[in-house]
Design a protein around this motif. Structure first.
Motif, PDB file in Angstrom:
ATOM      1  N   ASP A 363      -1.327  12.687  -0.324  1.00 34.33           N
ATOM      2  CA  ASP A 363      -0.757  12.245  -1.596  1.00 34.33           C
ATOM      3  C   ASP A 363      -1.758  11.396  -2.371  1.00 34.33           C
ATOM      4  O   ASP A 363      -1.976  11.601  -3.560  1.00 34.33           O
ATOM      5  CB  ASP A 363       0.528  11.464  -1.324  1.00 34.33           C
ATOM      6  CG  ASP A 363       1.141  10.908  -2.596  1.00 34.33           C
ATOM      7  OD1 ASP A 363       1.750  11.706  -3.338  1.00 34.33           O
ATOM      8  OD2 ASP A 363       0.991   9.694  -2.853  1.00 34.33           O
ATOM      9  N   ASN A 364      -2.380  10.450  -1.683  1.00 33.29           N
ATOM     10  CA  ASN A 364      -3.385   9.605  -2.338  1.00 33.29           C
ATOM     11  C   ASN A 364      -4.528  10.444  -2.892  1.00 33.29           C
ATOM     12  O   ASN A 364      -4.939  10.269  -4.044  1.00 33.29           O
ATOM     13  CB  ASN A 364      -3.951   8.588  -1.348  1.00 33.29           C
ATOM     14  CG  ASN A 364      -3.056   7.378  -1.212  1.00 33.29           C
ATOM     15  OD1 ASN A 364      -2.078   7.242  -1.947  1.00 33.29           O
ATOM     16  ND2 ASN A 364      -3.359   6.528  -0.253  1.00 33.29           N
ATOM     17  N   TYR A 368      -5.219  10.415  -6.890  1.00 39.65           N
ATOM     18  CA  TYR A 368      -6.291   9.660  -7.541  1.00 39.65           C
ATOM     19  C   TYR A 368      -7.487  10.524  -7.923  1.00 39.65           C
ATOM     20  O   TYR A 368      -8.368  10.056  -8.639  1.00 39.65           O
ATOM     21  CB  TYR A 368      -6.719   8.487  -6.648  1.00 39.65           C
ATOM     22  CG  TYR A 368      -5.550   7.541  -6.409  1.00 39.65           C
ATOM     23  CD1 TYR A 368      -5.026   6.814  -7.480  1.00 39.65           C
ATOM     24  CD2 TYR A 368      -4.947   7.435  -5.169  1.00 39.65           C
ATOM     25  CE1 TYR A 368      -3.928   5.989  -7.289  1.00 39.65           C
ATOM     26  CE2 TYR A 368      -3.848   6.605  -4.976  1.00 39.65           C
ATOM     27  CZ  TYR A 368      -3.346   5.880  -6.040  1.00 39.65           C
ATOM     28  OH  TYR A 368      -2.260   5.080  -5.868  1.00 39.65           O
ATOM     29  N   GLY A 423       1.427   3.018   0.740  1.00 42.40           N
ATOM     30  CA  GLY A 423       0.976   4.218   1.464  1.00 42.40           C
ATOM     31  C   GLY A 423      -0.011   3.903   2.581  1.00 42.40           C
ATOM     32  O   GLY A 423       0.191   4.297   3.738  1.00 42.40           O
TER      33      GLY A 423
HETATM   34 MG   LIG Z   1      -0.415   6.036  -1.897  1.00 43.00          MG
END
Ligand SMILES: [Mg+2]
Ligand SMILES: Nc1ncnc2c1ncn2[C@@H]1O[C@H](COP(=O)(O)OP(=O)(O)O)[C@@H](O)[C@H]1O
Length: 465
Positions: A363-364, A368, A423
């Motif tokens: 997800d990160n 990003y 997270g």
């Molecule tokens: Mg995250």
């Protein structure tokens, strides 16, 4: 045997062996007393027999036996013993006394007296046989004197001797027990003081206990207790900070939601209202995500769940997560790749939590990395570790912020994106629970981020786990 009290335990282990020693001692005293009584009896018997033998004379060619009263009286010790004797010639003729006093078996008349035991008229006896030459009566000479005594005074002597010894031992045992008890009370006093200090409800339960007045044997225990209190306090502090933080973090989106709801309510035009409601929906979704992350984090914390030891195929789990994220990757035009360099990828751990870890990392990376970027998830192996890496070519994390991004609610603001800052905190907890390590580093090109997770494994496909 299970003994609850330390005092009783110590007392038992000191006094039980001591009592054993006393028993052995009493037994050896009995043997000594018995020897002494035998010796005393034998001496009296011999003295008596000698007295009788020396009084035997020959008068006119005939052996004359006179039993001197002293020979019998020396047995009179007040214990009512009976004395039996006989005097016989060499060829067995009874000269005096009782006819059937038992002779030693076998009996060869000799120069030395023979001491032996026997029974006469159902009474046990100690006896002596003494052979004595008679001058002037060569044919019948020597004569044999047998004399025996019942055991009353012999046994009384044993009892007398033994009684004194037993009394001494019992007194010794009692004194030892008393001293041991006093010693214990004194010796255990520091332990009792420590117990009182631990139980003292006027003290702060987490304040360290003093170690200075504590004996060396107890000091490690007190130090361990203090270390434990320190850890509990640290954990409680962390918990308190977390709750305060979480409350604060929840307040912000709630305020936003309320503002947005008020705004939507006031909106006149249908278009304006629709826009306001969709903003509201978006905030609510983010809020829900954050609450979910909070729940996941609280479940990932040590002690929150029963430790699970499931067999988890790391590669398979990662593949499933990537499938879930394929839509997101597509919409952001990110090339999401998977690479497996190792066949054996089964580790032991909590499947749900390991999945959450991968979800947060992917997800990160997708969140990003700017549109058109690329994300590569790979699984490999280094020595006794399974290695999962998630690499992207996004903005990366500045080195001075790297240690902080694992903190709860910490976000790198320059990187934009929406999130709760939980997270990587979840990732850290999950990796710690699996006894692994997680590191962040920039890729060799310098642009982007590589997150590397190392977890002990792999385990054999079919071994128990
Ligand atoms: Mg995250
Ligand atoms: N792959 C990444 N590339 C760049 N920055 C990242 C990446 N992963 C995490 N970060 C930074 O670390 C911060 C903490 O991440 P995380 O704990 O997952 O919180 P969140 O994603 O909710 O902000 C993020 O705010 C982000 O700035």
């Amino acid at each position: 045997m299970k003994i609850e009290s330390l005092r009783t335990h110590l007392l038992f282990w000191l006094l039980a062996p001591l009592a054993g020693v006393v028993l052995v001692n009493v037994f050896s005293s009995y043997l000594a007393a018995s020897n002494t009584a035998d010796m005393v009896t034998d001496r009296t018997l011999l003295a008596s027999a000698t007295t009788i033998a020396e009084e035997i004379s020959v008068i006119d060619g005939v052996i004359d036996v006179q039993i001197p009263p002293a020979a019998i009286e020396m047995f009179n010790t007040g214990h009512g013993d009976l004395v039996f004797y006989s005097v016989r010639t060499r060829n067995g003729q009874l000269l005096a006394g009782y006819p059937d006093v038992p002779a030693p078996n076998p009996h060869e008349p000799g120069a030395h007296p023979v001491f032996y035991e026997g029974a006469y008229r159902q009474r046990p006896l100690h006896l002596v046989a003494l052979t004595h030459p008679i001058i002037g009566a060569p044919e019948e000479s020597p004569v044999t004197v047998l004399i025996g005594q019942t055991l009353n005074s012999h046994d009384e002597l044993i009892i007398d001797l033994l009684r004194g010894s037993i009394e001494q031992q019992v007194i010794l045992l009692a004194v030892a027990a008393a001293l041991v008890l006093i010693g214990f009370s004194r010796g255990l006093a520091p332990l009792m003081r420590l117990r009182d200090a631990v139980l003292d409800d006027k003290r702060d339960a987490l304040a360290p206990l003093p170690t200075t007045s504590v004996q060396t044997e107890l000091r490690p225990l007190v130090e361990a207790l203090n270390e434990y209190k320190r850890r509990v306090r640290a954990q409680m502090d962390a918990q308190r900070r977390f709750i305060a933080n979480a409350a604060h973090q929840i307040k912000t989106p709630l305020t936003l939601l309320m503002t947005q709801a008020a705004f939507a309510e006031r909106a006149k035009a249908a278009g304006e209202r629709k826009e306001a409601l969709s903003a509201l929906q978006n905030s609510a979704r983010q809020f829900a995500h954050m609450v979910n992350q909070l729940l996941t984090l609280s479940r990932a914390e040590p002690g929150a769940r029963r430790p699970r030891h499931e067999r988890v195929d790391l590669a398979e789990t990662a593949r499933l997560v990537l499938e879930e994220f394929s839509g997101v990757a597509l919409s952001r035009e990110i090339d999401l790749g998977f690479e497996q360099a190792e066949e054996k990828t089964i580790i032991v751990g909590d499947e749900t939590m390991l999945r959450e870890m991968i979800v947060n990392l992917v997800d990160n990376a997708l969140r990003y990395t700017p549109v058109g970027g690329s994300v590569l998830v790979s699984i490999g192996r280094q020595a006794e570790m399974c290695v999962l890496t998630v690499a992207d070519n996004g903005p990366g994390i500045p080195p001075d912020e790297t240690p902080r991004v694992f903190e709860r609610f910490y976000r790198v603001l320059a990187n934009g994106g929406e999130g709760s800052g939980l997270g990587l905190a979840i990732v850290r907890e999950v990796v710690a629970a699996a006894e692994g390590q997680v590191t962040l580093r920039p890729p060799p090109t310098g642009h982007g981020l590589i997150v590397e997770v190392r977890i002990p494994g792999p385990v054999e496909e079919n071994s128990g786990g």
